[in-house]
Motif scaffolding. Structure first.
Motif, PDB file in Angstrom:
ATOM      1  N   SER A 290       0.842  -1.201   0.000  1.00  0.00           N
ATOM      2  CA  SER A 290       0.000   0.000   0.000  1.00  0.00           C
ATOM      3  C   SER A 290       0.876   1.249   0.000  1.00  0.00           C
ATOM      4  CB  SER A 290      -0.908   0.009   1.228  1.00  0.00           C
ATOM      5  OG  SER A 290      -0.155   0.253   2.400  1.00  0.00           O
ATOM      6  N   MET A 291       0.236   2.416  -0.151  1.00  0.00           N
ATOM      7  CA  MET A 291       0.947   3.694  -0.232  1.00  0.00           C
ATOM      8  C   MET A 291       1.282   4.266   1.137  1.00  0.00           C
ATOM      9  SD  MET A 291       1.224   4.835  -3.463  1.00  0.00           S
ATOM     10  CE  MET A 291       1.051   6.606  -3.543  1.00  0.00           C
ATOM     11  N   ASP A 292       0.719   3.721   2.206  1.00  0.00           N
ATOM     12  CA  ASP A 292       0.847   4.333   3.538  1.00  0.00           C
ATOM     13  C   ASP A 292       2.283   4.683   3.937  1.00  0.00           C
ATOM     14  OD1 ASP A 292      -1.641   2.708   3.311  1.00  0.00           O
ATOM     15  OD2 ASP A 292      -2.061   3.584   5.271  1.00  0.00           O
ATOM     16  N   PRO A 293       3.268   3.751   3.786  1.00  0.00           N
ATOM     17  CA  PRO A 293       4.633   4.092   4.231  1.00  0.00           C
ATOM     18  C   PRO A 293       5.239   5.274   3.486  1.00  0.00           C
ATOM     19  CG  PRO A 293       4.399   1.721   3.844  1.00  0.00           C
ATOM     20  CD  PRO A 293       3.188   2.368   3.281  1.00  0.00           C
ATOM     21  N   LEU A 294       4.735   5.562   2.272  1.00  0.00           N
ATOM     22  CA  LEU A 294       5.298   6.650   1.476  1.00  0.00           C
ATOM     23  C   LEU A 294       5.073   8.005   2.148  1.00  0.00           C
ATOM     24  CD1 LEU A 294       6.822   6.792  -1.193  1.00  0.00           C
ATOM     25  CD2 LEU A 294       4.663   7.239  -2.353  1.00  0.00           C
ATOM     26  N   LEU A 295       4.034   8.094   2.977  1.00  0.00           N
ATOM     27  CA  LEU A 295       3.759   9.343   3.696  1.00  0.00           C
ATOM     28  C   LEU A 295       4.886   9.709   4.654  1.00  0.00           C
ATOM     29  CD1 LEU A 295      -0.047   8.991   4.508  1.00  0.00           C
ATOM     30  CD2 LEU A 295       1.025  10.761   3.095  1.00  0.00           C
ATOM     31  N   LYS A 296       5.609   8.707   5.152  1.00  0.00           N
ATOM     32  CA  LYS A 296       6.740   8.968   6.054  1.00  0.00           C
ATOM     33  C   LYS A 296       8.064   9.051   5.299  1.00  0.00           C
ATOM     34  CE  LYS A 296       4.849   6.896  10.274  1.00  0.00           C
ATOM     35  NZ  LYS A 296       5.058   5.860  11.326  1.00  0.00           N
ATOM     36  N   ILE A 297       8.152   8.341   4.176  1.00  0.00           N
ATOM     37  CA  ILE A 297       9.430   8.280   3.449  1.00  0.00           C
ATOM     38  C   ILE A 297       9.672   9.543   2.623  1.00  0.00           C
ATOM     39  CG2 ILE A 297      10.649   7.057   1.593  1.00  0.00           C
ATOM     40  CD1 ILE A 297       9.355   4.474   2.696  1.00  0.00           C
ATOM     41  N   LEU A 298       8.655  10.031   1.930  1.00  0.00           N
ATOM     42  CA  LEU A 298       8.851  11.199   1.052  1.00  0.00           C
ATOM     43  C   LEU A 298       9.347  12.442   1.793  1.00  0.00           C
ATOM     44  CD1 LEU A 298       6.025  11.167  -1.651  1.00  0.00           C
ATOM     45  CD2 LEU A 298       8.478  10.867  -1.955  1.00  0.00           C
ATOM     46  N   PRO A 299       8.822  12.761   2.991  1.00  0.00           N
ATOM     47  CA  PRO A 299       9.327  13.959   3.693  1.00  0.00           C
ATOM     48  C   PRO A 299      10.805  13.880   4.068  1.00  0.00           C
ATOM     49  CG  PRO A 299       7.190  13.315   4.583  1.00  0.00           C
ATOM     50  CD  PRO A 299       7.620  12.213   3.659  1.00  0.00           C
ATOM     51  N   MET A 321      -3.605   8.603  -0.940  1.00  0.00           N
ATOM     52  CA  MET A 321      -3.084   9.214  -2.165  1.00  0.00           C
ATOM     53  C   MET A 321      -3.310  10.726  -2.165  1.00  0.00           C
ATOM     54  SD  MET A 321      -1.386   8.286  -4.745  1.00  0.00           S
ATOM     55  CE  MET A 321      -0.696   9.296  -6.052  1.00  0.00           C
ATOM     56  N   ASP A 322      -4.462  11.162  -1.642  1.00  0.00           N
ATOM     57  CA  ASP A 322      -4.738  12.601  -1.567  1.00  0.00           C
ATOM     58  C   ASP A 322      -3.707  13.312  -0.693  1.00  0.00           C
ATOM     59  OD1 ASP A 322      -6.910  12.292  -3.188  1.00  0.00           O
ATOM     60  OD2 ASP A 322      -8.389  12.225  -1.563  1.00  0.00           O
ATOM     61  N   LYS A 323      -3.258  12.659   0.370  1.00  0.00           N
ATOM     62  CA  LYS A 323      -2.241  13.248   1.249  1.00  0.00           C
ATOM     63  C   LYS A 323      -0.868  13.255   0.576  1.00  0.00           C
ATOM     64  CE  LYS A 323      -4.547  11.776   5.524  1.00  0.00           C
ATOM     65  NZ  LYS A 323      -4.448  10.913   6.734  1.00  0.00           N
ATOM     66  N   VAL A 324      -0.565  12.163  -0.168  1.00  0.00           N
ATOM     67  CA  VAL A 324       0.746  12.052  -0.828  1.00  0.00           C
ATOM     68  C   VAL A 324       0.924  13.149  -1.868  1.00  0.00           C
ATOM     69  CG1 VAL A 324       2.134  10.627  -2.390  1.00  0.00           C
ATOM     70  CG2 VAL A 324       1.034   9.586  -0.403  1.00  0.00           C
ATOM     71  N   ILE A 325      -0.101  13.379  -2.671  1.00  0.00           N
ATOM     72  CA  ILE A 325       0.051  14.357  -3.765  1.00  0.00           C
ATOM     73  C   ILE A 325       0.160  15.795  -3.255  1.00  0.00           C
ATOM     74  CG2 ILE A 325      -1.109  12.884  -5.440  1.00  0.00           C
ATOM     75  CD1 ILE A 325      -3.624  14.492  -5.080  1.00  0.00           C
TER      76      ILE A 325
END
Length: 528
Positions: A290-299, A321-325
């Motif tokens: 899922s995309m969830d871990p990307l919320l912590k990795i991208l920052p 996804m709305d939070k990631v973009i």
């Protein structure tokens, strides 16, 4: 060097005494001595004779014994140098026995420290400092065997940090990140200087799956597999982070692949990766369920420096996804998102929605002859825990034991006939085996993907033998079994599919010769 020792019996005896002081058994000591200085320098009888003498504290013909045999070497500068010659010969033997491509400079440095440590352990800690030992060790390695050589004490030896800064920068520029880390550990001034220089690194990979953590640093021989990852994941991530957080690191490619559906552990891993400052990463590849871990990795990554983001996930959550973009990193980079369906889940859903097919799989597991505990554990691992409850599993195992498959009261003489006489039941069993294979594949570190084709073929034939053993040798030929096994592995799970019987299946050797030659031309010697 062998000739030097032959012509200098005192120097030879000093070397034998040095070997004696190592504390080895005489057989091992004689073997090591001959391997180091040559087989014909001393006979075994003479070697044993002097070992015996040293044991009683005697070095020569003098009647008076030495209380401490180390004093023979400690009080004689040339004797000490002879021992260092001996250590240099041990090093040369080591160098011959190791492929020189793998004997890196840091390994040579480690051995020199090790040689000095052995030297001090045998003779005494206060006998010679490392700098003098290293100087003589290098002279002897270069075959400068003058035992009477004396250094000019008035000659100034410049420290590394006394070099001009531009020369130092040029030196550091040619060091990879690991050599820089090693250099920075030698002194505080060097640490400050080295960490102030930019380092451009090609790639780093962190892969987590259900059995291991795999780390690759993009440099030859710089990879590590941490098995049983539930207990060592923190060590693995900290090792990875130690390099990733190196000051002024500029990373070309970063790959983070989280092949586990344990949200708790994924959260721990991403928390462990958190840093006080943003990293300079040019290209990010992210793979997960899922995309969830990307919320912590991208920052963690510097916006604008990050140019591309490639994402591969099995499910998409619009809220996440709305939070990631909205993240600055996502807005500034070129992005590509691929969603691949969870084929295992689709297979499992077919069994949940088809109780007869599920019961066929239960019967197939029963025919393996395992204990009910082992069978239930394996079944749940293959098709997920929520497909059948343990009580139901045990209920049907007991039914099968008495030859009953459904509500009919009459037992079946050979319960295998339930499967043998039903082509859809046989296909359900092959579907079950494909799920077992996928579980096996998950338990093999994703870093071994290059083994996949060979693994599938070997597994296919191995499963076919188990299939025949459970149901019968004459129930299905391997070609047909292999066809269904591959279909299910590729996510084609229609149990009602029928092959075109009029379609001709060609043998490999029926391919035209020129085509065969072209195929063979691309095979390496092992594939041929």
């Amino acid at each position: 060097m062998a000739e030097f020792l032959k012509k200098n019996p005192i120097a030879l005896r000093h070397c034998v005494l040095y070997e004696f002081l190592q504390g080895k058994p005489i057989e091992e000591a004689f073997f090591d001595f001959c391997e180091t200085v040559g087989k014909y320098v001393i006979k075994k009888e003479s070697f044993e004779f002097w070992f015996d003498k040293f044991f009683w504290g005697i070095f020569d013909d003098a009647i008076e014994r030495f209380a401490d045999m180390r004093d023979i070497l400690r009080n004689d500068k040339q004797a000490l140098r002879t021992c260092i010659i001996y250590e240099s010969l041990v090093y040369k033997r080591l160098e011959k026995n190791i492929n020189k491509r793998f004997l890196k400079s840091y390994q040579k440095l480690v051995y020199r420290f090790s040689a000095h440590r052995n030297f001090r352990k045998a003779i005494g800690d206060d006998v010679m400092d490392y700098r003098e030992f290293d100087f003589l060790f290098h002279r002897f390695l270069n075959e400068e065997f003058d035992l009477n050589y004396e250094r000019d004490e008035d000659k100034k030896f410049s420290e590394l940090m006394e070099m001009p800064l531009d020369v130092m920068r040029n030196i550091v520029e040619y060091l990879d990140i690991f050599d820089r880390i090693s250099l920075a550990r030698t002194s505080r001034p060097l640490k400050t200087f080295v960490e102030d220089q930019k380092v451009f690194h090609p790639k780093m990979i962190l892969q987590v799956d259900d059995s291991a953590v795999y780390i690759s640093y993009g440099i030859h021989n710089r990879a590590k597999l941490y098995q049983h990852w539930t207990s060592v994941w923190k060590e693995a991530v900290q090792d990875f982070k130690a390099v990733l957080n190196y000051p002024k690191l500029h990373l070309e490619n970063l790959t983070i692949a989280l092949y586990t559906d344990s949200s708790t552990l994924i959260a721990k891993i991403t928390d462990e990766l958190l840093s006080n400052y943003q990293l300079h990463v040019k290209n990010l590849s992210f793979e997960a369920y899922s995309m969830d871990p990307l919320l912590k990795i991208l920052p963690l990554l510097t916006p604008r420096y990050l140019t591309t983001i490639n994402v591969l996930v099995q499910k998409m959550d619009d809220t996440v996804m709305d939070k990631v973009i909205e993240l600055e990193q996502w807005k500034q980079a070129a992005t590509r998102v691929s969603v691949i369906p969870d084929v295992d889940l689709e297979m499992t859903e077919i069994l949940k929605n088809n109780p007869i097919a599920l019961r066929h799989c239960l019967l197939y597991e029963f025919l393996q002859g395992k204990s009910i505990e082992e069978a239930f554990s394996d079944f749940c691992k293959a098709v997920r825990n929520d497909v059948i409850k343990k009580k139901s599993f045990e209920f049907w195992f007991e039914k099968f034991f008495w030859g009953i498959f459904d509500d009919a009261n009459e037992p079946i003489a050979d319960i295998r006939d339930i499967l043998r006489n039903d082509k859809y039941a046989l296909r359900a069993c092959i579907l079950y085996e494909s799920l077992v294979y996928k579980r096996l594949e998950k338990n093999i570190s994703k870093s071994y993907r290059f083994w996949k084709n060979e693994l599938v073929y070997n597994r296919s034939y191995s499963v076919y033998k188990d299939f025949c053993k459970a149901i019968g040798d004459d129930v299905m030929e391997f070609r047909k079994f292999d066809f269904w096994f591959y279909r299910f592995l590729n996510g084609e799970i229609d149990l009602n599919f029928e092959m075109d019987k009029d379609k001709k299946i060609y043998e490999l050797m029926e391919i035209p010769l020129d085509v065969m030659r072209n195929i063979v031309e691309y095979l390496d010697i092992f594939d041929r």
